[in-house]
Write an enzyme that holds these catalytic residues in place. Structure first.
Site, PDB file in Angstrom:
ATOM      1  N   HIS A   8       0.835  -1.201   0.000  1.00  0.00           N
ATOM      2  CA  HIS A   8       0.000   0.000   0.000  1.00  0.00           C
ATOM      3  C   HIS A   8       0.873   1.255   0.000  1.00  0.00           C
ATOM      4  O   HIS A   8       2.014   1.240   0.475  1.00  0.00           O
ATOM      5  CB  HIS A   8      -0.934   0.010   1.217  1.00  0.00           C
ATOM      6  CG  HIS A   8      -0.206   0.054   2.516  1.00  0.00           C
ATOM      7  ND1 HIS A   8       0.302   1.224   3.050  1.00  0.00           N
ATOM      8  CD2 HIS A   8       0.122  -0.925   3.388  1.00  0.00           C
ATOM      9  CE1 HIS A   8       0.908   0.961   4.194  1.00  0.00           C
ATOM     10  NE2 HIS A   8       0.819  -0.345   4.417  1.00  0.00           N
ATOM     11  N   GLU A  89      -2.181  -7.132   7.450  1.00  0.00           N
ATOM     12  CA  GLU A  89      -0.835  -6.960   8.008  1.00  0.00           C
ATOM     13  C   GLU A  89      -0.669  -7.705   9.333  1.00  0.00           C
ATOM     14  O   GLU A  89      -1.646  -7.984  10.041  1.00  0.00           O
ATOM     15  CB  GLU A  89      -0.548  -5.456   8.194  1.00  0.00           C
ATOM     16  CG  GLU A  89       0.804  -5.114   8.813  1.00  0.00           C
ATOM     17  CD  GLU A  89       1.997  -5.549   7.980  1.00  0.00           C
ATOM     18  OE1 GLU A  89       2.198  -6.768   7.803  1.00  0.00           O
ATOM     19  OE2 GLU A  89       2.766  -4.677   7.536  1.00  0.00           O
TER      20      GLU A  89
END
Length: 196
Positions: A8, A89
């Protein structure tokens, strides 16, 4: 089997060195620019073959926005992709939102323990994970990939891929830099991993 992975774009917490983990922190202006540039990079790399690719992202907001900006830059419908919770994550537990220097002042013994065995270290707090635990999720996702794929995820996910496919040591994998303005090309069958 080709997989293109994109971390990201940058958030303010990335810029400040804060452990982000599973907190849903939005992209900043630089992160939005990075996402668009990575989309252009992929469009150039893939050309007309893009229709053969599956698109998947972590369900967190920063990865979804990155995917949508990436797809728009590729000339595709920004919303046509799927999410997979296995790509979320690494959880830093109670440490999320802190920087390592801040933690060093509060709990130096735990920070030292992490430095000595980063791959296996589990931060304090409910649902916290080590890189080893994370790699189980990532490994399950990798074995489920059955067609060429473009994936938007997180730094910890990419580190796990380097360990699982690239054969990097635990120390090398968890300490590697994972840029937010590059695309990682993975040939799962050949075990080849490299940045575009």
């Amino acid at each position: 089997m080709l997989i293109y992975m994109v971390r990201h774009g940058q958030t303010d917490w990335n810029a400040e060195g804060r452990l982000q983990g599973q907190k849903d922190i939005p992209l900043n202006a630089n992160g939005r620019r990075q996402a668009t540039e990575n989309g252009r990079r992929l469009a150039e790399e893939l050309g007309d073959t893009v229709s053969a690719f599956d698109f998947v992202a972590s369900p967190l907001g920063r990865t979804r926005e990155t995917m949508e900006r990436l797809r728009a830059a590729m000339g595709l419908d920004p919303t046509t992709y799927r999410t997979d919770t296995r790509l979320v994550e690494l959880s830093f537990g109670d440490w999320e939102g802190s920087t390592i220097p801040e933690l060093q002042r509060v709990t130096p013994d735990r920070v030292e323990a992490r430095a000595l065995s980063k791959w296996d270290f589990i931060p304090p707090g409910r649902d916290a994970e080590s890189y080893e635990i994370l790699s189980w999720r990532v490994g399950a996702w990798l074995t489920s990939v059955d067609r060429p794929t473009i994936c938007v995820s997180h730094g910890g996910i990419v580190r796990s891929v380097f360990r699982l496919i690239g054969g990097w040591s635990e120390d090398e994998a968890c300490d590697m830099n994972v840029p937010q303005d590059r695309v990682l090309k993975i040939d799962r069958d050949e075990g080849a991993v490299g940045w575009l």
